[in-house]
Design an enzyme around this catalytic site. Sequence first.
Site, short mmCIF file in Angstrom:
data_model
loop_
_atom_site.label_atom_id
_atom_site.label_comp_id
_atom_site.label_asym_id
_atom_site.label_seq_id
_atom_site.Cartn_x
_atom_site.Cartn_y
_atom_site.Cartn_z
N ARG A 1 0.87 -1.18 0.00
CA ARG A 1 0.00 0.00 0.00
C ARG A 1 0.91 1.23 0.00
O ARG A 1 1.91 1.27 0.72
CB ARG A 1 -0.91 0.03 1.24
CG ARG A 1 -2.12 -0.89 1.15
CD ARG A 1 -3.16 -0.41 0.11
NE ARG A 1 -4.33 -1.28 0.06
CZ ARG A 1 -4.49 -2.30 -0.78
NH1 ARG A 1 -3.55 -2.59 -1.65
NH2 ARG A 1 -5.60 -3.00 -0.77
N ASP B 1 4.51 -0.41 -7.02
CA ASP B 1 3.24 -0.73 -7.69
C ASP B 1 2.11 0.08 -7.07
O ASP B 1 0.99 0.06 -7.55
CB ASP B 1 2.93 -2.23 -7.58
CG ASP B 1 1.70 -2.61 -8.39
OD1 ASP B 1 1.66 -2.29 -9.60
OD2 ASP B 1 0.75 -3.19 -7.82
N GLU C 1 -2.28 7.58 -4.95
CA GLU C 1 -2.60 6.94 -6.23
C GLU C 1 -4.06 7.06 -6.65
O GLU C 1 -4.39 6.94 -7.84
CB GLU C 1 -2.21 5.46 -6.21
CG GLU C 1 -3.09 4.60 -5.31
CD GLU C 1 -2.71 3.12 -5.34
OE1 GLU C 1 -1.52 2.81 -5.19
OE2 GLU C 1 -3.63 2.29 -5.52
N HIS D 1 -0.57 -0.09 -9.81
CA HIS D 1 -1.36 -1.02 -8.99
C HIS D 1 -1.87 -2.19 -9.85
O HIS D 1 -3.06 -2.47 -9.91
CB HIS D 1 -2.55 -0.30 -8.33
CG HIS D 1 -2.98 -0.95 -7.05
ND1 HIS D 1 -3.28 -0.26 -5.91
CD2 HIS D 1 -3.17 -2.27 -6.72
CE1 HIS D 1 -3.64 -1.08 -4.96
NE2 HIS D 1 -3.57 -2.32 -5.43
P1 NAD Z 1 -1.47 -11.23 4.87
O1 NAD Z 1 -2.49 -10.79 5.85
O2 NAD Z 1 -1.43 -12.67 4.48
O3 NAD Z 1 -0.01 -10.83 5.40
C1 NAD Z 1 0.28 -9.61 5.99
C2 NAD Z 1 1.40 -9.86 7.01
O4 NAD Z 1 1.78 -8.58 7.56
C3 NAD Z 1 0.96 -10.75 8.18
O5 NAD Z 1 1.89 -11.80 8.36
C4 NAD Z 1 0.96 -9.81 9.38
O6 NAD Z 1 1.31 -10.44 10.60
C5 NAD Z 1 2.02 -8.80 8.94
N1 NAD Z 1 1.96 -7.56 9.71
C6 NAD Z 1 0.89 -7.01 10.36
N2 NAD Z 1 1.28 -5.90 10.99
C7 NAD Z 1 2.61 -5.74 10.75
C8 NAD Z 1 3.56 -4.79 11.14
N3 NAD Z 1 3.25 -3.75 11.94
N4 NAD Z 1 4.84 -4.95 10.70
C9 NAD Z 1 5.17 -6.01 9.92
N5 NAD Z 1 4.31 -6.95 9.53
C10 NAD Z 1 3.04 -6.82 9.94
O7 NAD Z 1 -1.66 -10.29 3.60
P2 NAD Z 1 -1.18 -10.57 2.11
O8 NAD Z 1 -2.25 -11.26 1.36
O9 NAD Z 1 0.20 -11.16 2.14
O10 NAD Z 1 -1.14 -9.08 1.55
C11 NAD Z 1 -0.16 -8.14 2.00
C12 NAD Z 1 -0.54 -6.76 1.51
O11 NAD Z 1 -0.45 -6.73 0.07
C13 NAD Z 1 -2.01 -6.38 1.78
O12 NAD Z 1 -2.11 -5.75 3.04
C14 NAD Z 1 -2.36 -5.44 0.66
O13 NAD Z 1 -2.25 -4.12 1.12
C15 NAD Z 1 -1.29 -5.70 -0.40
N6 NAD Z 1 -1.87 -6.13 -1.70
C16 NAD Z 1 -1.48 -5.45 -2.81
C17 NAD Z 1 -1.97 -5.85 -4.06
C18 NAD Z 1 -1.54 -5.17 -5.34
O14 NAD Z 1 -2.16 -5.40 -6.40
N7 NAD Z 1 -0.50 -4.37 -5.34
C19 NAD Z 1 -2.87 -6.92 -4.13
C20 NAD Z 1 -3.23 -7.60 -2.96
C21 NAD Z 1 -2.72 -7.19 -1.74
#
Ligand code: NAD
Length: 335
Positions: free
Chosen positions: A234, A258, A263, A295
């Site tokens: 994000r 990305d 954005e 994105h």
């Molecule tokens: P997920 O919930 O499986 O993993 C997120 C991880 O972050 C978890 O292990 C959690 O414990 C950890 N976390 C929480 N708070 C934290 C902190 N303060 N410091 C460090 N780590 C922390 O989520 P995911 O499916 O792996 O997705 C991750 C991120 O990717 C989402 O939050 C979303 O914003 C982003 N995303 C982007 C796109 C894109 O198209 N660019 C698409 C999907 C998701």
Amino acid sequence: MKIAVFNTKPYDEEFLRAANRAFKHKLTFLEPRLSEQTVSLAAGFPAVCVFVHDEVSARVLEILNANGTHLVALRCAGFNNVDLKTAARLNMKVVRVPAYSPYAVAEHTVGLMLTLNRKIYKSYTRVREGNFSLDGLLGFDMHQRTVGVIGTGKIGAIVAHIVKGFGCHVLAYDVRRNPEVEQLGAQYVSLNELYKRSDVITLHCPLIPETYHLIGADAVRRMKPGVMLINSSRGELIDTKAVIAGLKSGKIGYLGLDVYEEEADLFFEDLSTRVIQDDVFSRLLTFPNVIITGHQAFFTREAMKNIAETTLKNIADVESGRPCPNSLGPTTVRK
Ligand code: NAD
């Protein structure tokens, strides 16, 4: 159910229509983003379907509710754009797609790393112009480099897995350890140590108050000179101005994005004939060692199919009164 699908692009319509053959919802596709200005378009629809930049604020929810909408179906994982407390107060249901293809995002992330490292964006245009010089294209072996993964959930774990395949050392930071990542041989360390030792840092944690501007001037100062920084999570995880200062000083050697903190006014639209008003974003575009995609990390056939099917299934669950495993409550941790 009758659903007003906001912010529809041709690809959304294609995948939702295909998935809807199994559900038979009544879909109305609308181009505008949901906002206070456009919310009246949803009048009379029991459900709205929205994406990452739709504005599902308290005011928008109140108007939706007054006009007969009781379900907000997000066709994405993140829900930082929804006021969940207001939704709960109004007794409105909010559902989302928690996972659709972590591979899509992880693979794009590694694509950004390789493109930046080997300067494929430069060689692509050079070769098309008949310039076969290698000057300025020197890269480094990923093998034996150290990649720091911040957030080792679904996407971060796959990134760790892929770069392990290159022979990288993986350092990890998360608020809770993922045994799958430990089994790969990744080493969990403090954020400070990850900043100090990583050649490449990639962000995969959610956007929550604790992670807002996680990468600011202080974090940049702790990083290795010439570090590669990648963000496909994000935009608000990065303080863009601090990162621009890091690029200008040379502390940051490569930046792959990305996502971008402002954005919503740019991405997903063709603005190629307009003047971009965001000077910070425009400055980013001037650096030779920055690449930005709009994105698109999630954007694979597999992910779009899963998003469409899960969204329509979530709506069917709510319609029939079945418990929906993808419901969000007022206390759900923001992502
Ligand atoms: P997920 O919930 O499986 O993993 C997120 C991880 O972050 C978890 O292990 C959690 O414990 C950890 N976390 C929480 N708070 C934290 C902190 N303060 N410091 C460090 N780590 C922390 O989520 P995911 O499916 O792996 O997705 C991750 C991120 O990717 C989402 O939050 C979303 O914003 C982003 N995303 C982007 C796109 C894109 O198209 N660019 C698409 C999907 C998701």
